[in-house]
Design a protein around this motif. Structure first.
Motif, short mmCIF file in Angstrom:
data_model
loop_
_atom_site.label_atom_id
_atom_site.label_comp_id
_atom_site.label_asym_id
_atom_site.label_seq_id
_atom_site.Cartn_x
_atom_site.Cartn_y
_atom_site.Cartn_z
N ILE A 265 -8.93 -9.08 -1.66
CA ILE A 265 -9.31 -7.48 -0.02
C ILE A 265 -10.44 -7.70 0.73
N ARG A 266 -10.12 -8.25 2.00
CA ARG A 266 -11.14 -7.88 2.94
C ARG A 266 -11.59 -7.07 3.70
N HIS B 284 -4.51 -1.72 5.78
CA HIS B 284 -5.34 -0.42 5.21
C HIS B 284 -4.22 0.22 6.00
N HIS C 267 -7.50 2.91 -4.30
CA HIS C 267 -8.58 2.22 -3.13
C HIS C 267 -9.83 2.34 -2.86
N THR D 11 0.45 -4.21 -7.10
CA THR D 11 1.15 -5.55 -7.14
C THR D 11 1.72 -6.33 -7.88
N SER E 65 -5.14 -6.77 2.71
CA SER E 65 -5.34 -7.31 1.09
C SER E 65 -4.38 -7.77 1.49
N TYR E 66 -4.56 -9.10 0.94
CA TYR E 66 -3.21 -10.12 0.86
C TYR E 66 -3.38 -10.39 -0.48
N THR E 67 -1.63 -11.36 -0.36
CA THR E 67 -1.81 -12.08 -2.10
C THR E 67 -1.11 -13.79 -1.62
N TYR F 148 1.18 -1.17 0.17
CA TYR F 148 0.51 -0.26 -0.22
C TYR F 148 0.55 1.30 -0.61
N LEU G 292 -4.95 -11.95 -5.66
CA LEU G 292 -5.80 -10.94 -4.66
C LEU G 292 -6.35 -10.71 -3.39
#
Length: 837
Positions: free
Chosen positions: A298-299, A281, A41, A29, A288-290, A20, A296
């Motif tokens: 985004i929770r 964030h 975002h 990413t 967010s995680y990869t 971020y 990717l």
């Protein structure tokens, strides 16, 4: 609200990493394919894509203006977020890059690779490199601390090396053995150190699948997060305020921990692949995680209620053993938690924290924190461990003991110098205005200061070596003012230094030192005086050549900022606490020559959640402020005590250039002159102007009276937009007329200034005539409003009302014409009566 998982195929299947920007506006990413994706975002639009020459990317870090990408070919490449293009290859390694870490100011990046050494590279000058060579095996991870002065290096042999970077030659402070697991550099498991945001401690994943906290002061083990993972840990990340910890494992697990109690808040069961990188964030409840499948996620609503309230705490302390009460965050508010008292009432976070500190028996729920009452009077004689009476006893009886709780502190705006910027790299602006700009370069042992002017025919630029390391400056047509903090080495107090641009004597400049212990908070320079606000609460006023005129203590402290125009001085300080927990700002305006107060400790008009960005006087001498919401305001009737009011001149969020939503820009205030707002346009999430010197832009005033129609091509909306535009012109012309009239009535005005009042009055009436014509064009049913507009005309001679009657006749509005004629007669009779009286 239920958690909503958003998965996006970011890259080709393979290891994928993310970062971020510090402002949270963009997410970058990288993966195995030769592309970089930049997500906005909060937007569902497709990300921006940068096609790059490298592939098999292994790391990414970002600032608000650029990001760096490491790859298996050993390169670390710098890309611009302003142009979405490659800038340069910052450094090359002979073996694959494994990790990158960026200092908080973005000036240095640490590069871990399969080489034995770690490179620490200046992001602005690739020739400046520090080499860390104490490792005997390749390095898997690197991690800067909050200050950027220490670097943790996780080696593949299971040793963590702690380096100090505060000097030109890095120094190894500590080898920590047995903390992390021995891992290959390309393993999915992690041994990366994660520094807590308060800077006092860090955590690292251990071979026992726990997350162990260590103190920075003595490297001793503190509390640990245990029992959450059944396999090696692959990612660890603190929340922005340090109140929560997110961890992921190679067993496809994802956990959230509470920092204070090391309690497992939530475990996610829907993870299908090993998470390689995760990031909170900066402001929202979002993570967010990869993974190694190129995806990717985004929770949103990442932290469930009621624990989500922990994200609102300003800064939570690190999980240390025997933590004293004084370490509790002063800004922390009591938040609900899912632990409950026996009677079903929720326990606050601070109450639970105190329970952990004092022990389970120190304050039981049965006695509610009071000393046992044996005599029925609510008191008891309880000796302490030394056989003496308890502390706080009165007349042999101890006072009833209430349950302690953490102190609360309001949110206070930091002081600032108008027109200055913070350090970025080794440069910063000390002053930016319409006269010119002052900037300084940190050369370690000294600074170099440059003063440049826009009008080089009037003034000559100059440059000098600065051994005092001036940190504040003011610039106008008459001279340049500097101040420096105290120096411990030379035992010199804070110093003021004034350099005039022109002089008819041999003495060109002067210096004066403040009393010992005082620091300059803010200062201003006008055509007739110098104003300095200090940490002692004093406002010190000098003439341009150093004669002290006035010293008084400011009522509202701590001081925030100041501005001046000729003999008028405006000071801003901290006032009472408002309902939202922030302190109000109070301003005062006085004439230092006549020793007259115009406004005394009045409230600065700032809405909730908005801070002051800058204070300055317009070219006509009216106070102006610019806030973080992008609104420019001026002060009306400020020369009359108790009558001042802040009036908006421009809301930058309503500019037409931002209407499409495609531009991401903010504005750095510079000045108000020639009825325009002069500023610097900041793009790509920038907060401050930087080098090379940015260009000045200006915008016409546009008072936010009403919203404009969206479809200006439609005839009806076009006519409505025309009417709204006339209404804004009327309000703006009336404001400018009021400001000019106040100037003439309260000062020794010139004949040209007095004539300008009459011209502005006619200008107001001309706008009213246009509004009247627009109403007559609409039909007879708008006659009452048209008559109301005619009554607002200010001309006392009757000429403007006569013109209004002609407009009504032209549109055949006979009834309206008659009423305007009657209005003109009544006004003429009233004028005659005033003259006779």
């Amino acid at each position: 609200m239920a958690t909503r998982l958003r998965g996006r195929p970011a890259h080709a299947p393979g290891p994928t990493y993310l970062a971020y920007t510090p402002n949270g506006k963009k997410l970058i990413t990288v993966g195995t394919n030769g592309a970089v994706r930049i997500f906005q975002h909060g937007s569902d639009d497709e990300p921006a894509i940068i096609d790059v020459t490298t592939d098999n990317h292994t790391a990414v870090v970002a600032t608000n203006t650029f990001f760096l990408v490491g790859a298996e070919d050993g390169s670390v490449t710098k890309y611009s977020l302003l142009t979405n293009s490659m800038e340069e290859i910052l450094v090359r390694c002979s073996l694959p890059v494994r990790d990158l870490s960026l200092s908080r100011d973005g000036e240095w990046v640490a590069v871990a690779s399969d080489e034995l050494e770690v490179k620490v590279v200046d992001t602005g000058d690739m020739t400046r490199i520090m080499h860390l060579r104490e490792q005997s095996r390749p390095v898997k991870h690197v991690s800067f601390d909050v200050s950027g002065s220490m670097l943790a290096v996780s080696c593949s042999d299971g040793v963590v090396y702690m380096y100090s970077l505060s000097s030109e030659q890095p120094q190894l402070l500590k080898r920590i053995d047995g903390l992390v697991k021995t891992l290959e550099t390309d393993a999915e498991a992690s041994s990366k150190v994660a520094w807590h945001p308060d800077g006092r401690a860090f955590v690292a994943p251990t071979s026992t699948r726990d997350i162990q906290c260590l103190a920075r002061k003595d490297w001793q083990r503190q509390k640990a997060f245990s029992g959450g993972h059944r396999a090696d840990i692959s990612a660890v990340k603190w929340s922005p305020n340090g109140a929560l910890l997110a961890t992921a494992g190679v067993d496809n697990s994802l956990c959230i921990w509470e920092t204070r109690s090391q309690r497992l808040v939530k475990t996610f069961e829907d993870i299908n692949h090993t998470i390689l990188a995760l990031n909170w964030h900066p402001t929202d409840n979002l993570c967010s995680y990869t993974n190694h499948n190129g995806e990717l996620f985004i929770r949103e609503d990442f932290v469930p209620s009621p624990s989500s309230s922990l994200l609102k705490i300003a800064l939570h302390p690190a999980p240390m053993n025997n933590e004293p009460l004084s370490k509790i965050s002063g800004n922390a508010r009591k938040q609900a938690d899912d632990r409950q008292k026996p009677d079903g009432v929720h326990r606050s976070v601070e109450d639970q924290y105190l329970d952990d500190l004092l022990g389970p028996d120190a304050m039981s729920e049965d006695d509610a924190g009071f000393i046992e009452d044996d005599d029925g009077a609510g008191y008891a004689e309880v000796p302490n461990g030394f056989g003496k009476r308890a502390a706080g006893a009165v007349n042999g009886l101890p006072v009833k003991r209430h349950q302690p709780y953490p102190s609360w502190r309001p949110q206070v705006q930091e002081a600032f110098q108008p027109g200055s910027t913070p350090w970025r790299g080794n440069r910063r602006y000390l002053c930016l205005n319409l006269t010119g700009f002052v900037w300084t370069v940190n050369q370690e042992t000294h600074h170099t200061v440059t003063v440049e002017f826009y009008d080089r025919q009037e003034h000559r630029d100059f440059h000098f070596t600065d051994p005092y390391k001036y940190d504040k400056a003011c610039l106008n047509e008459k001279g340049t003012l500097f101040s420096c903090p105290p120096s411990a080495q030379s035992q010199q107090s804070a110093t003021l230094y004034y350099r005039p641009h022109e002089t008819w004597t041999t003495r060109m400049e002067w210096k004066t030192q403040l009393p010992a212990g005082e620091l300059v908070i803010s200062m201003s320079l006008s055509d007739s005086c110098i104003v300095v606000m200090t940490t002692a609460g004093y406002v010190r006023v000098y003439t341009l050549f150093g004669v002290p005129l006035l010293v008084h203590r400011q009522k509202s402290t701590p001081a925030v900022t100041c501005a001046s125009f000729r003999d008028y001085v405006m000071t801003v300080g901290t006032g009472p606490v408002s309902g939202d927990g922030t302190t109000r700002l109070l301003y005062s305006i006085e004439n230092v020559r006549r020793d007259e107060i115009c406004q005394n400790e009045d409230v600065l008009a700032l809405p909730e959640g908005v801070e002051l960005r800058s204070v300055f006087f317009s070219d006509k001498g009216d106070p102006c402020i610019y806030d973080t919401s992008g609104v420019l305001l001026t002060l009306l009737h400020w020369r009359t005590p108790g009558q001042a009011k802040w009036v908006p001149l421009l809301d930058t969020k309503m500019l037409e250039r931002l209407a499409s939503g495609k531009k991401d820009e903010t504005y750095w205030p510079v000045a108000v002159a020639d009825n325009k707002f002069h500023c610097i346009i900041l793009k790509g999430g920038e907060e401050y102007p930087y080098f090379p010197r940015p260009l000045l832009s200006d915008f016409d005033f546009n008072i936010p009276v009403s919203s404009m129609p969206a479809n200006k091509d439609d005839d009806e909306d076009k006519e409505l937009a025309h009417q709204k535009g006339l209404e804004e012109q009327f309000v703006r012309a009336s404001l400018q007329h009021s400001l000019q009239r106040d100037l003439v009535e309260n000062t020794n005005a010139s004949s040209a200034q007095k004539a300008e009042v009459s011209m502005m009055e006619r200008g107001v009436d001309k706008v009213l005539l246009q509004m009247l014509a627009a109403e007559c064009r609409e039909g007879e049913e708008r006659g009452m409003k048209a008559l109301e507009i005619a009554a607002l005309m200010r001309d006392r001679t009757g000429k403007m009302l006569e013109a209004a009657g002609k407009i009504a006749s032209r549109f055949q509005r006979d009834i309206l014409g008659d009423k305007i004629h009657q209005l003109a007669e009544r006004r003429l009779v009233g004028l005659v009566d005033e003259e006779e009286m």
